[in-house]
Design a protein around this motif. Structure first.
Motif, PDB file in Angstrom:
ATOM      1  N   ILE A 125       0.819  -1.203   0.000  1.00 35.66           N
ATOM      2  CA  ILE A 125       0.000   0.000   0.000  1.00 35.66           C
ATOM      3  C   ILE A 125       0.862   1.267   0.000  1.00 35.66           C
ATOM      4  N   LEU A 126       1.999   1.236   0.690  1.00 41.34           N
ATOM      5  CA  LEU A 126       2.877   2.407   0.702  1.00 41.34           C
ATOM      6  C   LEU A 126       3.560   2.587  -0.647  1.00 41.34           C
ATOM      7  N   THR A 127       3.864   1.495  -1.316  1.00 39.58           N
ATOM      8  CA  THR A 127       4.470   1.602  -2.644  1.00 39.58           C
ATOM      9  C   THR A 127       3.480   2.185  -3.645  1.00 39.58           C
ATOM     10  N   ARG A 128       2.252   1.729  -3.583  1.00 42.71           N
ATOM     11  CA  ARG A 128       1.232   2.221  -4.516  1.00 42.71           C
ATOM     12  C   ARG A 128       0.905   3.691  -4.272  1.00 42.71           C
ATOM     13  N   ARG A 129       1.078   4.148  -3.040  1.00 45.89           N
ATOM     14  CA  ARG A 129       0.725   5.529  -2.711  1.00 45.89           C
ATOM     15  C   ARG A 129       1.969   6.371  -2.419  1.00 45.89           C
ATOM     16  N   ALA A 130       3.053   6.070  -3.081  1.00 43.53           N
ATOM     17  CA  ALA A 130       4.310   6.779  -2.834  1.00 43.53           C
ATOM     18  C   ALA A 130       4.178   8.274  -3.093  1.00 43.53           C
ATOM     19  N   LYS A 131       3.387   8.682  -4.066  1.00 47.93           N
ATOM     20  CA  LYS A 131       3.238  10.094  -4.407  1.00 47.93           C
ATOM     21  C   LYS A 131       1.827  10.611  -4.127  1.00 47.93           C
ATOM     22  N   LEU A 132       1.050   9.848  -3.377  1.00 48.54           N
ATOM     23  CA  LEU A 132      -0.322  10.236  -3.063  1.00 48.54           C
ATOM     24  C   LEU A 132      -0.441  10.510  -1.566  1.00 48.54           C
ATOM     25  N   PRO A 133      -1.306  11.447  -1.161  1.00 48.60           N
ATOM     26  CA  PRO A 133      -1.416  11.798   0.268  1.00 48.60           C
ATOM     27  C   PRO A 133      -1.907  10.611   1.098  1.00 48.60           C
ATOM     28  N   THR A 134      -1.113  10.249   2.076  1.00 49.84           N
ATOM     29  CA  THR A 134      -1.418   9.080   2.910  1.00 49.84           C
ATOM     30  C   THR A 134      -1.108   9.409   4.362  1.00 49.84           C
ATOM     31  N   LEU A 135      -2.044   9.081   5.245  1.00 46.68           N
ATOM     32  CA  LEU A 135      -1.868   9.286   6.674  1.00 46.68           C
ATOM     33  C   LEU A 135      -1.896   7.926   7.363  1.00 46.68           C
ATOM     34  N   VAL A 136      -0.784   7.553   7.996  1.00 43.30           N
ATOM     35  CA  VAL A 136      -0.690   6.295   8.742  1.00 43.30           C
ATOM     36  C   VAL A 136      -0.906   6.607  10.219  1.00 43.30           C
ATOM     37  N   VAL A 137      -1.904   5.959  10.811  1.00 43.25           N
ATOM     38  CA  VAL A 137      -2.203   6.144  12.232  1.00 43.25           C
ATOM     39  C   VAL A 137      -1.601   4.959  12.985  1.00 43.25           C
ATOM     40  N   LEU A 138      -0.673   5.229  13.896  1.00 39.62           N
ATOM     41  CA  LEU A 138       0.010   4.166  14.622  1.00 39.62           C
ATOM     42  C   LEU A 138      -0.900   3.600  15.723  1.00 39.62           C
ATOM     43  N   PRO A 139      -0.810   2.305  15.979  1.00 38.75           N
ATOM     44  CA  PRO A 139      -1.619   1.711  17.063  1.00 38.75           C
ATOM     45  C   PRO A 139      -1.134   2.172  18.428  1.00 38.75           C
ATOM     46  N   LYS A 140      -2.051   2.162  19.408  1.00 34.69           N
ATOM     47  CA  LYS A 140      -1.710   2.674  20.738  1.00 34.69           C
ATOM     48  C   LYS A 140      -2.186   1.772  21.865  1.00 34.69           C
ATOM     49  N   TRP A 141      -3.450   1.330  21.802  1.00 38.15           N
ATOM     50  CA  TRP A 141      -4.057   0.672  22.956  1.00 38.15           C
ATOM     51  C   TRP A 141      -4.159  -0.845  22.776  1.00 38.15           C
ATOM     52  N   GLN A 142      -3.996  -1.533  23.890  1.00 36.15           N
ATOM     53  CA  GLN A 142      -4.327  -2.947  23.965  1.00 36.15           C
ATOM     54  C   GLN A 142      -5.685  -3.044  24.641  1.00 36.15           C
ATOM     55  N   THR A 143      -6.674  -3.633  23.954  1.00 30.77           N
ATOM     56  CA  THR A 143      -8.053  -3.628  24.453  1.00 30.77           C
ATOM     57  C   THR A 143      -8.601  -5.051  24.526  1.00 30.77           C
ATOM     58  N   LEU A 144      -9.760  -5.156  25.177  1.00 34.65           N
ATOM     59  CA  LEU A 144     -10.479  -6.419  25.298  1.00 34.65           C
ATOM     60  C   LEU A 144     -11.947  -6.145  25.021  1.00 34.65           C
ATOM     61  N   ALA A 145     -12.560  -6.987  24.227  1.00 36.85           N
ATOM     62  CA  ALA A 145     -13.962  -6.778  23.863  1.00 36.85           C
ATOM     63  C   ALA A 145     -14.854  -6.783  25.104  1.00 36.85           C
ATOM     64  N   ASP A 146     -15.813  -5.849  25.120  1.00 39.76           N
ATOM     65  CA  ASP A 146     -16.774  -5.746  26.218  1.00 39.76           C
ATOM     66  C   ASP A 146     -17.961  -6.659  25.900  1.00 39.76           C
ATOM     67  N   LYS A 147     -18.075  -7.765  26.642  1.00 40.89           N
ATOM     68  CA  LYS A 147     -19.134  -8.736  26.352  1.00 40.89           C
ATOM     69  C   LYS A 147     -20.523  -8.173  26.625  1.00 40.89           C
ATOM     70  N   ALA A 148     -20.607  -7.213  27.521  1.00 39.12           N
ATOM     71  CA  ALA A 148     -21.908  -6.635  27.855  1.00 39.12           C
ATOM     72  C   ALA A 148     -22.396  -5.672  26.786  1.00 39.12           C
ATOM     73  N   HIS A 149     -21.486  -5.118  26.000  1.00 44.42           N
ATOM     74  CA  HIS A 149     -21.843  -4.157  24.959  1.00 44.42           C
ATOM     75  C   HIS A 149     -21.108  -4.541  23.665  1.00 44.42           C
ATOM     76  N   PRO A 150     -21.760  -5.254  22.767  1.00 42.21           N
ATOM     77  CA  PRO A 150     -21.100  -5.648  21.511  1.00 42.21           C
ATOM     78  C   PRO A 150     -20.574  -4.433  20.754  1.00 42.21           C
ATOM     79  N   GLY A 151     -19.328  -4.521  20.291  1.00 40.67           N
ATOM     80  CA  GLY A 151     -18.712  -3.416  19.564  1.00 40.67           C
ATOM     81  C   GLY A 151     -17.932  -2.479  20.447  1.00 40.67           C
ATOM     82  N   TRP A 152     -18.059  -2.606  21.784  1.00 38.34           N
ATOM     83  CA  TRP A 152     -17.303  -1.788  22.708  1.00 38.34           C
ATOM     84  C   TRP A 152     -16.071  -2.551  23.174  1.00 38.34           C
ATOM     85  N   VAL A 153     -15.137  -1.808  23.804  1.00 38.33           N
ATOM     86  CA  VAL A 153     -13.935  -2.439  24.332  1.00 38.33           C
ATOM     87  C   VAL A 153     -13.622  -1.876  25.715  1.00 38.33           C
TER      88      VAL A 153
END
Length: 405
Positions: free
Chosen positions: A107-135
């Protein structure tokens, strides 16, 4: 016994459906089936909520679905990319890798000259069983995870600090943008060679940077644009301005989810409606329409089917001959044919009525000719197959014809 088809019912025949009604039902059914196929082929499909991870389809605190919905409600042109073939768009593409081993090379090779924003990962999470889609937050990821996203081509040193929510400072080509965004708590920042700061905290730690001179940007802390950061109206507006500044054209701002395994799989049915297979599909449809038309419309005058068993003496003789042929008993007819020729000869040649049996044959043998009747009769009676019988019968017929002259 007859094989003739039964005719149409009369006016009172009790027909359940008229021909016109049947045709309309068939056409409606075919049209509905074709519409269902096309809708199935081009349906956008369901939008999965994901497992609460940090991607554009997640509704969790670390997801990015909020900024997309807010942007669309505000009239911004944004889209979620689920097809690898759409990753070459000219607009800004936001990429959200989850771990250090995410394959970024293509993906970085294909977008070498195109505007690209890479967001670095930060959090280690665990799925919230009481609320699907939450962590639920567990802890910050080890620094090796955000570091490994762009390594070894771009080695970034990751740092974490307490920001206190102080506003970040815009620098570089963002210095005159007037963008003011509150720093996340805690703050994840980065440093590295060839990294130009665009957003920094009070201590000068880089939160958003540009690598090299091209439109390649890295956001160290995803909380800046995550759902938890969109709760503040001023912060959300500043994020929209920030993305506009990074987008060097008026093209839509896109968020990629193919790297997190949410890309849309190829649809085999859709291939039938896309070139070059569309020509074959239209050909098959035309062939089916012609076949259906032929089923409802008669070509040429109707041909009446013959009876299985015909009337008359000729038909009776033909049927008898057919049965004899099927039973393969033609060779046994020689004696009967000899008797028929003998009876005709008795009448035609005036054989005395007192003669019987072999005396008749002896009388016929005395008639002048090339062959004797008794020899020809014996050959017909002794015929063992169809060919010898035909030859003997032909000889008797020629004998009779010769004597009749």
């Amino acid at each position: 016994m007859s094989d003739v088809a039964i005719g149409r019912a009369g006016p009172g025949g009790g027909e359940l459906f008229r021909l016109r009604t049947i045709i309309i039902l068939v056409l409606v059914g075919v049209a509905a089936f074709a519409a269902m196929l096309i809708a199935t082929a081009y349906a956008p499909g369901t939008t999965p909520k994901g497992d609460g991870a940090a991607h554009a389809l997640s509704n969790s605190a670390v997801g990015y679905s909020g900024i997309i919905r807010l942007a669309q409600d505000a009239g911004y042109d944004t889209q979620v990319i689920r097809d690898d073939n759409l990753l070459d768009g000219r607009g800004l593409l936001v990429v959200t890798p989850q771990t250090a081993d995410t394959p970024m090379g293509d993906i970085l090779t294909r977008r070498a000259k195109l505007p690209t924003l890479v967001v670095l990962p930060k959090w280690q999470t665990l799925a919230d069983k009481a609320h699907p889609g939450w962590v639920n937050y567990l802890a910050l990821l080890p620094a090796s995870e955000p570091y490994g996203v762009l390594a070894p081509q771009n080695k970034l040193t990751i740092a974490r600090s307490k920001s206190g929510g102080a506003p970040l400072t815009a620098t570089g080509f963002l210095a005159d943008s007037g963008i003011t965004i509150a720093a996340p708590r805690p703050l994840q920042s980065m440093t590295g060679a060839n990294l130009h700061p665009l957003l920094t905290d009070a201590q000068g730690h880089i939160v958003l940077g540009q690598i090299g001179d091209g439109p390649f940007y890295v956001l160290a802390d995803g909380d800046l644009i995550a759902n938890k950061g969109m709760r503040d109206e001023a912060n959300a507006a500043a994020v929209f301005d920030l993305l506009d500044q990074l987008n060097v054209s008026n093209e839509p701002i896109s968020f990629d989810v193919t790297l997190v395994g949410l890309g849309r799989q190829p649809n085999p049915l859709r291939l039938a409606f896309d070139p070059p297979f569309l020509a074959m599909t239209l050909t098959l449809v035309a062939a089916m329409l012609l076949a259906g038309w032929q089923a409802f419309v008669r070509f040429g005058p109707p041909v009446r089917r013959e009876r299985a068993i015909a009337f008359g003496k000729a038909a009776l003789v033909d049927n008898s001959a057919m049965l004899i042929r099927k039973a393969r008993r033609q060779a046994r007819l020689g004696g009967r044919y000899v008797e028929t020729i003998r009876d005709r000869a008795v009448i035609a040649f005036g054989v005395p009525g007192r003669l019987r049996g072999q005396a008749i044959d002896a009388y016929l043998d005395k008639l002048s000719g090339r062959a004797k009747f008794s020899d020809l009769a014996r050959a017909a009676e002794q015929a063992s197959d169809k060919n010898s019988l035909v030859a003997a019968a032909q000889a008797l017929h020629d004998w009779q014809k010769e004597k009749a002259k």
